[in-house]
Design an enzyme around this catalytic site. Structure first.
Site, PDB file in Angstrom:
ATOM      1  N   ARG A  50       6.398  -8.563   1.833  1.00  0.00           N
ATOM      2  CA  ARG A  50       7.245  -8.159   2.963  1.00  0.00           C
ATOM      3  C   ARG A  50       7.844  -9.377   3.655  1.00  0.00           C
ATOM      4  NH1 ARG A  50       4.291  -4.310   6.840  1.00  0.00           N
ATOM      5  NH2 ARG A  50       4.658  -2.868   5.101  1.00  0.00           N
ATOM      6  N   LYS A  87       0.835  -1.213   0.000  1.00  0.00           N
ATOM      7  CA  LYS A  87       0.000   0.000   0.000  1.00  0.00           C
ATOM      8  C   LYS A  87       0.870   1.263   0.000  1.00  0.00           C
ATOM      9  CE  LYS A  87      -2.183  -1.418   3.724  1.00  0.00           C
ATOM     10  NZ  LYS A  87      -1.671  -2.800   3.820  1.00  0.00           N
ATOM     11  N   THR A  88       1.861   1.290   0.879  1.00  0.00           N
ATOM     12  CA  THR A  88       2.749   2.459   0.953  1.00  0.00           C
ATOM     13  C   THR A  88       3.553   2.620  -0.330  1.00  0.00           C
ATOM     14  OG1 THR A  88       2.923   2.211   3.362  1.00  0.00           O
ATOM     15  CG2 THR A  88       4.617   3.535   2.264  1.00  0.00           C
ATOM     16  N   ASP A 102      -0.998   6.926   6.658  1.00  0.00           N
ATOM     17  CA  ASP A 102      -0.979   5.485   6.887  1.00  0.00           C
ATOM     18  C   ASP A 102      -1.821   5.155   8.111  1.00  0.00           C
ATOM     19  OD1 ASP A 102      -0.328   2.871   6.420  1.00  0.00           O
ATOM     20  OD2 ASP A 102       1.700   2.994   7.251  1.00  0.00           O
ATOM     21  N   THR A 140      -5.385  -1.180   7.291  1.00  0.00           N
ATOM     22  CA  THR A 140      -5.572  -2.624   7.386  1.00  0.00           C
ATOM     23  C   THR A 140      -6.949  -2.959   7.956  1.00  0.00           C
ATOM     24  OG1 THR A 140      -4.506  -2.592   9.560  1.00  0.00           O
ATOM     25  CG2 THR A 140      -3.102  -3.066   7.675  1.00  0.00           C
TER      26      THR A 140
END
Length: 339
Positions: free
Chosen positions: A224, A70-71, A115, A164
């Protein structure tokens, strides 16, 4: 003295210059971003049309489990738009004054990335969504009869948010993301293998194709996690003066407690408790938490989703049940029978 609760990033600065390994592995161009093809196609149309009209892109919300990119998408949008990006997070904005300071310090065309936006205070949400829609910020100064409202004009900007927990964002705020609300999907083993190959190249690490696949299938469908496994395997190979072979990867991940399908020791403990202590279930979440000395929220939000995705665990109104697949994976005899 006021504290700037955002940090500013330049779209022209290469991620490799930051000196932080995770930042170095982050894609800096659209062609480097693997997966999420449908989202990329929609964003391409949105950004291209906005650029042709010479307008900032409309507000965008990304949601999904952590570690899916997302980032990274927010940074790529800033680079594609040629805009400066201010970065902050929901927990960092404590007061209405914090939000006002951030918004009034934006320049025309800037991107504000928030975020974990679901952790914004509800009172701040109610100030933010009118600002997104009208470009005006209404602030109440004072209390009681002496209170007055000040309206501040904001420069044209784009809000990109990530979360999230989309259900925790109020409906009025969600509806203001007129550019789109996009859900990031889990990655396939093939996509993860491409990510591992790219990351290994950036790290200057030689890795065999079979080792790449071994990391990919143990990475819980998440980039990740794949990069984390790659870095730890690289460390193990370095200490043992070896290339990253399948054997080295298997030894390194075994040392980390990661098994052939990506389960950690904590995942296996949950299944073992249900199978060996409670006959496969059904058993309540609070009982499992007590047996493992673990918090209920941690089990429910961190470990259970992956176990359910793999078909190892079922949630029922009566409690958690280990499936026949879980018995087979643990090497336990007997299958659970619902009473």
């Amino acid at each position: 003295m006021s504290i700037d609760k955002t940090k500013q990033t330049s779209p022209d600065k290469d991620a490799k210059d930051f000196g932080f390994l995770d930042q170095t592995l982050r894609p800096s161009r659209w062609d480097e971003y693997i997966g999420q093809q449908n989202i990329k196609n929609n964003l391409h149309i949105l950004l291209t049309a906005a650029k042709e009209r010479e307008h900032p892109p409309e507000h965008i919300l990304f949601y999904g489990p952590p570690g899916l990119g997302k980032t990274t998408l927010a940074h790529l949008i800033a680079k594609e738009s040629g805009a400066q990006m201010r970065v902050t997070s929901g927990p960092a904005i404590l007061k209405v004054g914090d939000l006002a300071s951030i918004l009034t310090n934006l320049s025309p065309g800037d991107i504000l990335f928030i975020d974990e936006i679901h952790r914004l205070n509800k009172a701040i949400e109610e100030i933010l969504y009118p600002a997104m829609e009208t470009g005006k910020l209404d602030i109440i100064i004072g209390k009681g009869p002496s209170a007055r409202t000040i309206q501040l004009d904001l420069p044209p900007f784009t809000l990109i948010a990530a979360t999230t927990r989309i259900a925790m964002i109020s409906a009025p705020l969600r509806s203001r993301f007129s550019g789109g609300v996009f859900k990031l999907e889990f990655y396939s083993d093939k996509e993860l293998a491409e990510i591992v190959k790219r990351s290994a190249k950036i790290l200057g690490t030689d890795i065999e194709d079979v080792a790449v696949n071994e990391i990919a299938i143990r990475s819980r469908f998440t980039p990740r996690t794949a990069n984390y496994h790659l870095k730890r395997c690289r460390d193990y190979a370095q200490i043992n003066k070896s290339v990253l072979s399948k054997d080295i990867v298997m030894k390194a991940l075994t040392m980390l407690g990661v098994d052939a399908i990506g389960l950690t020791a904590a995942d296996r403990d949950i299944l073992k408790v249900i199978v060996t202590k409670f006959g496969g279930g059904p058993v309540g979440l609070n009982t499992i938490a007590a047996a493992l000395s673990e918090e209920q929220a941690t089990i429910e939000e961190v470990y259970e989703p992956y176990l359910i995705q793999l078909g190892l665990l079922e949630r029922t109104p009566r409690g958690r049940i280990a499936t026949a697949k879980a018995y087979n994976h643990l090497g336990e005899k007997g299958a659970n029978k619902l009473l």
